[in-house]
Design a protein around this motif. Structure first.
Motif, PDB file in Angstrom:
ATOM      1  N   PRO A  32      -4.206  -0.535   9.391  1.00 36.89           N
ATOM      2  CA  PRO A  32      -3.029  -0.706   8.522  1.00 36.89           C
ATOM      3  C   PRO A  32      -3.401  -1.335   7.187  1.00 36.89           C
ATOM      4  N   LEU A  33      -2.580  -1.028   6.169  1.00 33.00           N
ATOM      5  CA  LEU A  33      -2.742  -1.586   4.829  1.00 33.00           C
ATOM      6  C   LEU A  33      -1.590  -2.557   4.582  1.00 33.00           C
ATOM      7  N   ASP A  99      -6.647  -3.595   6.285  1.00 30.50           N
ATOM      8  CA  ASP A  99      -7.011  -3.553   4.880  1.00 30.50           C
ATOM      9  C   ASP A  99      -5.944  -4.349   4.138  1.00 30.50           C
ATOM     10  N   VAL A 100      -6.339  -5.025   3.066  1.00 30.83           N
ATOM     11  CA  VAL A 100      -5.413  -5.907   2.356  1.00 30.83           C
ATOM     12  C   VAL A 100      -5.342  -5.503   0.897  1.00 30.83           C
ATOM     13  N   LEU A 101      -4.109  -5.309   0.403  1.00 30.40           N
ATOM     14  CA  LEU A 101      -3.851  -5.039  -1.009  1.00 30.40           C
ATOM     15  C   LEU A 101      -3.066  -6.209  -1.580  1.00 30.40           C
ATOM     16  N   GLY A 102      -3.532  -6.752  -2.695  1.00 28.37           N
ATOM     17  CA  GLY A 102      -2.825  -7.846  -3.348  1.00 28.37           C
ATOM     18  C   GLY A 102      -2.616  -7.546  -4.819  1.00 28.37           C
ATOM     19  N   LEU A 124     -10.623  -4.490   0.757  1.00 30.86           N
ATOM     20  CA  LEU A 124      -9.783  -5.309  -0.106  1.00 30.86           C
ATOM     21  C   LEU A 124      -9.470  -4.537  -1.388  1.00 30.86           C
ATOM     22  N   VAL A 125      -8.174  -4.463  -1.750  1.00 32.13           N
ATOM     23  CA  VAL A 125      -7.758  -3.848  -3.005  1.00 32.13           C
ATOM     24  C   VAL A 125      -7.075  -4.922  -3.840  1.00 32.13           C
ATOM     25  N   VAL A 275      -7.149   4.691  -4.440  1.00 29.78           N
ATOM     26  CA  VAL A 275      -7.115   3.775  -3.299  1.00 29.78           C
ATOM     27  C   VAL A 275      -7.384   4.532  -1.996  1.00 29.78           C
ATOM     28  N   SER A 276      -6.818   5.721  -1.859  1.00 30.76           N
ATOM     29  CA  SER A 276      -7.035   6.510  -0.650  1.00 30.76           C
ATOM     30  C   SER A 276      -8.509   6.864  -0.484  1.00 30.76           C
TER      31      SER A 276
END
Length: 285
Positions: A32-33, A99-102, A124-125, A275-276
């Motif tokens: 999961p993101l 996965d982590v998007l900030g 990490l994004v 991102v994908s």
């Protein structure tokens, strides 16, 4: 039923005495993101062109951290505590790896999540954000102070200034973003309380304050990282994205042209593609 940004119900999970509000939608396979939001933002401040775009290939989780909108508790005045809360939320969902998007202050939180629980984070994004003690980060930038201090005929027009440059092309993209921003009409998040901004500003100030060897901590973040920003970010100066890319051991950088703080909302299709590709690289090897 496959939910989307517009239809995903708001759910709740308890962790450490906090009732976290979240929405989960998309393809349920894989890692999961988890999205971490910007200053005073709620789950409804994300762009559905981004969230739905990414959800075609993966499980997307939006949430409000403690004290924000529909989540209970108090907003911490330290980024580190925001990250500890986020880790508790992720673990309460029973997720072994994410996965982590900030975005913006959410990018500070994403870095701290990775430091706090390195085994939990795969990739990490970091979007429109910067490192501890970055350039112009000890306070809100002069441009940010002017933008957030101004009054607007339409409250949503604040985001035209925050996320987009003054060029005609960027402002046109901003107006399209605002249309998408209001697509969800049922069960929208309540706006944040008056307590949120002061607490988040205090946390931002502590994160950005000068310190000895400020970027040393980044060497501990060994996960692959994608750093994205606009080339003309006046909220968190774009040079801070370059600092992140230079100091993180395994990072790549994308700067979008004629774009301010919300470059991912100016170029949503391009951002989703980038991102994908980044998130799927490991599986493709």
């Amino acid at each position: 039923m496959i939910h989307t940004h517009q239809t995903a119900p708001t759910q709740f999970v308890e962790a450490d005495g906090i009732r976290f509000a979240y929405r989960r939608f998309g393809k349920p396979d894989g890692v999961p993101l988890v999205f971490n939001q910007h200053f005073t933002g709620t789950m409804d401040h994300w762009d559905p062109a981004v969230t739905d775009g990414l959800a075609t290939e993966r499980d997307v989780i939006l949430f409000n951290n403690a004290g924000v909108s529909s989540s209970s508790g108090e907003v911490p005045t330290f980024v580190e505590q925001m990250a500890a809360n986020a880790v508790s939320f992720i673990k309460a969902l029973g997720l072994p790896k994410v996965d982590v998007l900030g975005f913006s202050i959410g990018g500070f939180v994403a870095q701290e999540i990775t430091l706090h629980a390195p085994d939990l984070v795969r990739r990490l994004v970091l979007v429109g954000t910067g490192p501890r003690s970055g350039e112009g980060m000890a306070t809100l930038t002069p441009e940010a102070q002017e933008i957030f201090g101004a009054t607007y005929d339409e409250p949503d027009h604040l985001w035209l200034r925050v996320h987009f440059t003054r060029s005609a092309k960027s402002q046109a993209a901003g107006r399209e973003f605002l249309k998408r921003f209001r697509l969800r009409t049922a069960n929208r998040d309540p706006e944040v309380s008056e307590k949120v901004a002061p607490a988040q500003i205090e946390a931002i100030g502590k994160w950005g304050a000068p310190r000895e060897k400020p970027f040393e901590y980044l060497k501990s973040i060994r996960q692959p990282a994608l750093v994205v920003n606009g080339g003309k970010d006046v909220i968190i100066y774009s040079v801070n994205s370059f600092i992140l890319q230079q100091q993180l051991p395994n990072a790549q950088l994308i700067l979008y042209p004629d774009a301010n703080h919300g470059s991912q909302y100016q170029y949503p299709k391009r951002f989703v593609q980038h991102v994908s590709l980044f998130l799927s690289e490991e599986e493709a090897r």
